[in-house]
Enzyme design. Sequence first.
Site, short mmCIF file in Angstrom:
data_model
loop_
_atom_site.label_atom_id
_atom_site.label_comp_id
_atom_site.label_asym_id
_atom_site.label_seq_id
_atom_site.Cartn_x
_atom_site.Cartn_y
_atom_site.Cartn_z
N CYS B 34 0.68 -1.19 0.11
CA CYS B 34 0.02 -0.05 0.02
C CYS B 34 0.95 1.36 -0.08
O CYS B 34 0.43 2.21 -0.40
CB CYS B 34 -1.13 -0.06 1.18
SG CYS B 34 -0.81 1.27 2.46
N ASP B 36 2.75 2.45 2.67
CA ASP B 36 2.82 3.22 3.86
C ASP B 36 3.06 2.16 5.21
O ASP B 36 2.26 1.13 5.33
CB ASP B 36 1.63 3.99 4.28
CG ASP B 36 1.19 5.10 3.22
OD1 ASP B 36 2.29 6.08 3.50
OD2 ASP B 36 0.27 5.22 2.77
N CYS B 59 4.35 8.49 2.14
CA CYS B 59 4.47 9.71 1.46
C CYS B 59 4.48 11.06 2.72
O CYS B 59 4.43 10.70 3.66
CB CYS B 59 3.06 9.61 0.71
SG CYS B 59 1.55 9.79 1.57
N CYS B 103 -3.92 8.14 5.55
CA CYS B 103 -2.68 8.25 6.01
C CYS B 103 -3.13 8.46 7.53
O CYS B 103 -2.47 8.05 8.50
CB CYS B 103 -1.86 9.02 5.56
SG CYS B 103 -1.20 8.86 4.09
#
Lengths: 405, 140
Positions: B34, B36, B59, B103
């Site tokens: 994914c 992360d 990110c 996130c």
Amino acid sequence: MKIYADNAATTNITPEILDVMIPCLTENYGNPSSIYTLGMNALRSIEKARAQCAKAIGAKTNEIYFTGCGTEADNWAVKETARRLRRTKGKTGVITTNFEHHAILHTCEALAKEGFEITYLPVDSEGYISAEDVKNALTDSTAIVTIMYANNEIGTILPIAEIGKVCREKGVVFHTDAVQAVGNVPINVVEQNIDMMSVSGHKIHAPKGVGFLYSKNGLTLDRFIHGGAQERGRRAGTENTAGIVALGEAITIACEGITERAAKVAVLRDKLIRELSKIPASRLNGGTSSRLPGNINMSFIGIEGESLLLNLDLTGISASSGSACTSGSLDPSHVLLALGLPHEIAHGSLRLSINEYNTEEEIDYIIETVPRVVAKIRAMSPLWEELTQGKSGWERFAPLLSPKE
Amino acid sequence: MLYSDIVMEHFANPRNVGELENADGIGEVGNAKCGDIMKMYLKIDNNVITDAKFKTFGCGAAIATSSMATDMVKGKPVSEALKLTNKAVVEALGGLPAQKLHCSVLAEQAIRSALSDYYTRQGIDPLPIVGEVGECAGCS
């Protein structure tokens, strides 16, 4: 230091190109369809630009159709050719590759919803495909083959003349998206057996909002944008005179002295590749046998592309991870996945695209900065920690990484 | 896509980066597919989070939410940390682009994952207190 190293995303408008644009906006602003002098002057400058575009790619003037962008040219060529050949000859096949720009991939997906059968030819681990692969995929129901001239992310240049030849032997229309290739690779549509080709202005120092479609004489080109009689009744909409004039000038300049310029840029490219490959656990994505002179695409394992770009931006370097059209999406690059790379490597990619305006000093700054930034991000990456501690099978990535001394 | 000034500030100068040697709870969520992975370390004394650190692969938004979330639970009683929502993290960051909201969910889940580990270490079943610790919905 401010360094622009994302020329595959877009380029600056150079002073000589701006110079030819200004009078189109301030003096010759007439509608090119108007009959009075002001209109005719605008039309004259458009026709001059059309001749320039044709000359630059070895086409005839009446084979050039101006569009709003490269993407529009892609949509037009592929959709209207496929639809026409289904209507007239019952052909329903479209052949492309799995690493095209989204302008082609999403166009093909839209055609699939209309009932077309799309064949996505897989590229090899270096990002190449052979004419033989295309030949083997051609069938009696193939309407069109659309294969990019050079890849926007990894810069690999495909054997377009050979692919065009096998298509022509089979009587299948061949379209190529040459948005990244024009101005970097010598193109002659006649010698290279190209039936249709898409070009964009802003990759070669013209402004955004203009491109063209080359469509070979004798090939029926149905209307895509309906309305007025512009572009000989094929593409309606008042012409973007300034953009078109800029494109004519830009492509002329870009195609003059192409060999010397490409050689000069390639020296800087090779220096970047050589030096950045020294970063531990890195790799160059895409082969080197035939590659755009300004393209560098590296993966640094254990880091994520976006945080790399944002950190580079803090140091003054504008770069990209894959294509600008993909930034903001959560998925890793479809191009890197097409090479067969695992997500761990595909996520950590950096594309630098340089041109003749980048200096040796800038290249040295990039070489000095990238390793520092990569180390900074790795220091806070739990993935890097796991990999370096050998927890999650570091060995499986080893064959994919650049050999280190 | 636009990041707020607060997001960029936390990205450029992330708070609480690193590890805690004697952490009382460690949580990890996300995966490389994914894009992360967040790992959080909590030091807890008398039911108060006295220190929090993180390591994140991801990110700009993943790093900024990790930084903000650890900042928000530091010095707070565990009971309050359990109430931390992704929405509160997003608000504190001045908003996040829609495609980056996951996130903030991951940051919330990373804290819960560390608290879950804390209770497990205490010999307490974390499930009734912390609930299920899931990963972000987009990563199945």
